[in-house]
Enzyme design. Structure first.
Site, PDB file in Angstrom:
ATOM      1  N   ASP A   1       4.589   3.048   2.351  1.00  0.00           N
ATOM      2  CA  ASP A   1       3.918   3.291   1.073  1.00  0.00           C
ATOM      3  C   ASP A   1       4.413   4.608   0.470  1.00  0.00           C
ATOM      4  OD1 ASP A   1       1.424   3.657  -0.849  1.00  0.00           O
ATOM      5  OD2 ASP A   1       1.278   1.631  -0.049  1.00  0.00           O
TER       6      ASP A   1
ATOM      7  N   LYS B   1       6.124  -3.362  -3.089  1.00  0.00           N
ATOM      8  CA  LYS B   1       4.770  -3.165  -3.605  1.00  0.00           C
ATOM      9  C   LYS B   1       4.870  -2.339  -4.881  1.00  0.00           C
ATOM     10  CE  LYS B   1       0.158  -1.360  -2.669  1.00  0.00           C
ATOM     11  NZ  LYS B   1      -0.764  -0.763  -1.691  1.00  0.00           N
ATOM     12  N   TRP B   2       4.544  -2.952  -6.019  1.00  0.00           N
ATOM     13  CA  TRP B   2       4.680  -2.328  -7.343  1.00  0.00           C
ATOM     14  C   TRP B   2       3.311  -1.833  -7.784  1.00  0.00           C
ATOM     15  CZ3 TRP B   2       8.754  -3.976 -11.292  1.00  0.00           C
ATOM     16  CH2 TRP B   2       8.566  -3.344 -12.522  1.00  0.00           C
ATOM     17  N   ASP B   3       3.171  -0.518  -7.907  1.00  0.00           N
ATOM     18  CA  ASP B   3       1.884   0.090  -8.249  1.00  0.00           C
ATOM     19  C   ASP B   3       1.880   0.588  -9.698  1.00  0.00           C
ATOM     20  OD1 ASP B   3      -0.735   0.920  -7.817  1.00  0.00           O
ATOM     21  OD2 ASP B   3      -0.260   2.012  -5.974  1.00  0.00           O
TER      22      ASP B   3
ATOM     23  N   ASN C   1      -0.737   3.447 -11.440  1.00  0.00           N
ATOM     24  CA  ASN C   1      -1.931   4.234 -11.137  1.00  0.00           C
ATOM     25  C   ASN C   1      -2.545   4.993 -12.303  1.00  0.00           C
ATOM     26  OD1 ASN C   1      -2.713   3.943  -8.314  1.00  0.00           O
ATOM     27  ND2 ASN C   1      -0.674   4.702  -7.834  1.00  0.00           N
TER      28      ASN C   1
ATOM     29  N   ASP D   1      -8.630  -1.145  -4.144  1.00  0.00           N
ATOM     30  CA  ASP D   1      -8.354  -0.130  -3.131  1.00  0.00           C
ATOM     31  C   ASP D   1      -9.491  -0.023  -2.114  1.00  0.00           C
ATOM     32  OD1 ASP D   1      -5.930   0.537  -4.229  1.00  0.00           O
ATOM     33  OD2 ASP D   1      -6.675   2.273  -5.333  1.00  0.00           O
TER      34      ASP D   1
END
Length: 658
Positions: A305, A415-417, A419, A479
């Site tokens: 991550d 994993k495309w975040d 935020n 989350d």
């Protein structure tokens, strides 16, 4: 003129009424054989006819008072043509502006989801300013007012099921954040029979108007106007409608079938994600130690991550500079990736490609690439800015950066975040341009790197919608991974989205809203309800906890095809004593059940087993579960028995047809 479109078990019929289309009927096949339940009679008083009629797509000139779908200065349609190819396309034109609108319909292949969108072209000589441009409106007969179901929440509390009774008036949900958002999902049900979702990952709205004569009209679309130049065409997002006589849960099954057909047919791997174990303290040595344990537990893909790239010691710097940090990987990142893969694991990586920190080389070189208003202060959220992906140079940077990483290293999982929401955006079409280029990037990745599994994430579940689901392989609902909090989130998620999309981790996180403790077994059964992952600091787990994990990972793999591909029936809810999910695929059924409340006295007082009525089984057939045989009639009527004890608060039960 009248047209009927037919899905797997339902039909949708529209008629031409002067200058617009009207909905005649929507429901099971054959429902159109009779007069329309939406037709009205009598004199229209102090309104226009378009404000009362079940208009499929209304301009502000046709429906001026009670909610138009297209606002362009009093536009009035005139019918031009209809084409029945791959669904239905009906075209209208406004003589004054030359604006041409084509209303498009089709059923998702083999499903009961009707897809609707509009293509608007400027055939006039002058630009036309469109203030709002919706996708579609769905009219539903509600003679006693409407019960509206929706999914709401906030960060760490997404997908909370809520209902409201609306005898008359307006109800509206949406997002103005440039992203789908945590507060509401683009999903609405009417009387548990009709459902609407919007396939859009930017700002949006869904509005339900309940009128005085027994009709609820639901409008869905993106937010924001457009200045349409001569010769230009704009296409709206798809607004999808569903019908089911089996209530909200039946609507869920319709949506699941639709999403499965729009998804890639692949096994979603059991992953381990290192975030909760290490946060930003990423080192090759520490990650490889976690990978050893993950491999021993039966995990299939190891995901590193946040914290792997240069300048990323906390959330104040590094975003935008997507180069592996040589200080963290002294033997080189390629050697590290190879070492992970040598353990029999796939390799995954976290990215947040739409973002940039002020403390980064990218921002120093291209401060103009972020959303900004000249002369105004810029808003930081989580110490970062949002790149204007609608720009051609930003699009090229994001695409080339991701494709460069995937070409250089053997990455199996991305994993495309996302935020932070968008601020400092004044261009009316900024949302449309950003989202369009987001889809272009995702589509290019799928074409050029088809082996890579893509997980969609946005500070939890802030970008979960039909369009993102179509372009990714799994979605991160929240989350919040605390057991009872997560149970409620996943219950709501499954009302709208299929289990093969629902990523869920086993962690050690305590509750934020419901702090009652639950066992490690409970957490594994809960995470097995979709795509299983582990996010705990497994280095701190005891040998007994690791053995528990090995057992559950193996059990999940044995039934993964049923859970991710089976027909889903939710039993009860987190607010009830009964709380379970049934998955049935062919002759195999898996039931996941959780204790949501207290125990029944542990044998010191009389008690009875909790019963879970099962659906979709043959009444005459016989079934075996945990060594006991049952008739299908018994399982459907009486139910599958479960008993909670001080040491058992969840269960995975396999039911096999004999």
């Amino acid at each position: 003129m009248k047209w009927t479109l037919t899905g797997a078990t339902t039909e949708y019929t529209v008629t031409l009424a002067d200058e617009w289309l009207e909905l005649h009927s929507w429901g099971p096949i054959g429902v159109s054989d009779g007069p329309s339940p939406l037709a009205f009679h009598g004199k229209v008083q102090y309104l226009t006819r378009g404000d009362v009629a079940p208009v499929e797509y209304a301009t502000d000139g046709q429906r001026p008072f009670l909610g138009a779908d297209l606002d362009a200065g009093g536009l009035r349609w005139e019918f031009v043509s209809a084409e029945e190819t791959d669904g239905l396309r009906v075209t209208f034109v406004d003589a004054l502006t030359g604006l041409r609108g084509t209303q498009c319909y089709r059923f998702g292949h083999g499903t009961d989801v009707i897809e609707r969108w509009v293509e608007v072209r400027n055939d006039g000589r002058d630009p036309v300013s469109i203030g709002s441009l919706g996708s579609a409106a769905f009219s539903v007969p509600t003679p006693d007012g409407a019960r509206l179901g929706y999914l709401c929440g906030q960060w760490s509390q997404e997908f909370t099921w809520s209902e409201i009774d609306l005898p008359r008036g307006r109800f509206e949900i949406g997002s103005a954040q440039g992203v789908t958002g945590h507060q509401f999902a683009p999903y609405l049900t009417v009387d548990g029979t009709y459902g609407v979702q919007l396939a859009w990952s930017g700002s949006w709205q869904i509005v339900a108007d309940v009128d005085a004569v027994g009709t609820t009209r639901v409008r869905a679309g993106s937010v924001g106007g457009v200045l349409l130049a001569p010769g230009e065409t704009v296409t709206t997002p798809i607004a999808a409608g569903a019908y089911s006589a089996e209530g909200v849960d039946g609507l869920g099954r319709v949506w699941h079938a639709y999403e499965r057909l729009r998804s890639r047919d692949r096994v979603r791997p059991v992953i381990y994600n290192s975030w909760e174990a290490t946060t930003f303290d990423v080192t090759a040595e520490g990650q490889l130690a976690l990978a050893d344990i993950a491999a021993d537990l039966g995990v299939e893909t190891f995901v590193v991550d946040d914290g792997w790239f240069v300048g990323r010691t906390d959330d104040h710097g590094g975003l935008g500079d997507w180069t592996p940090d040589p200080a963290k990987f002294p033997d080189g990142f390629a050697a590290f990736v190879d070492a992970v893969r040598a353990k029999g694991l796939g390799f995954g990586l976290w990215v947040e490609p739409e973002m940039v920190n002020p403390a980064s080389e990218l921002y120093a070189e291209h401060p103009d690439w972020v959303y900004r208003i000249e002369g105004r202060p810029q808003t930081q959220v989580r110490n970062q800015y949002l790149l204007d992906l609608g720009r051609a140079d930003v699009f090229e940077f994001v695409s080339s950066t991701l494709e460069g990483l995937l070409a250089e290293y053997p990455i199996d999982y991305l994993k495309w975040d996302f935020n932070r929401p968008r601020t400092e955006s004044t261009a009316p079409d900024a949302d449309r341009r950003h989202v369009a280029n987001l889809y272009r990037v995702l589509d290019r990745l799928r074409t050029n790197f088809p082996h890579v599994t893509v997980e969609g994430c946005a500070a939890g579940g802030a970008r979960v919608d039909l369009a993102t689901a179509e372009r990714t392989d799994v979605l991160w609902p929240s989350d919040n991974t605390a057991p009872l909090d997560r149970l409620r989130i996943q219950h709501g998620f499954l009302a709208a989205h299929a289990p093969h999309l629902m990523s869920s981790w086993v962690t050690d996180a305590p509750g934020l809203f419901d702090v009652r403790p639950r066992s490690l077994d409970f957490r594994f059964v809960l995470a097995s309800a979709g795509v299983l992952g582990i996010g705990a600091d497994v280095g701190r787990w005891s040998s007994a906890e690791r053995e528990t994990a090995r057992t559950w990972v193996a059990r999940y793999k044995a039934v993964r095809d049923v859970i991710t591909g089976g027909t889903v029936y939710r039993i009860g809810s987190p607010d009830q004593a009964r709380c379970a999910v049934q998955y049935t695929l062919g002759s195999r059924t898996v039931v996941l059940a959780w204790n949501t409340g207290t125990l029944d006295g542990l044998g010191h007082v009389p008690g009875r087993d909790l019963r879970l009525p099962l659906s979709g089984l043959s009444a005459a057939a016989r079934y075996r579960a945990r060594g006991t045989e049952f008739s299908g009639a018994h399982l459907a009527t009486v139910g599958l028995p479960v008993r909670w004890t001080a040491t058992q608060d969840a269960e995975m039960i396999v039911v096999e047809e004999l």
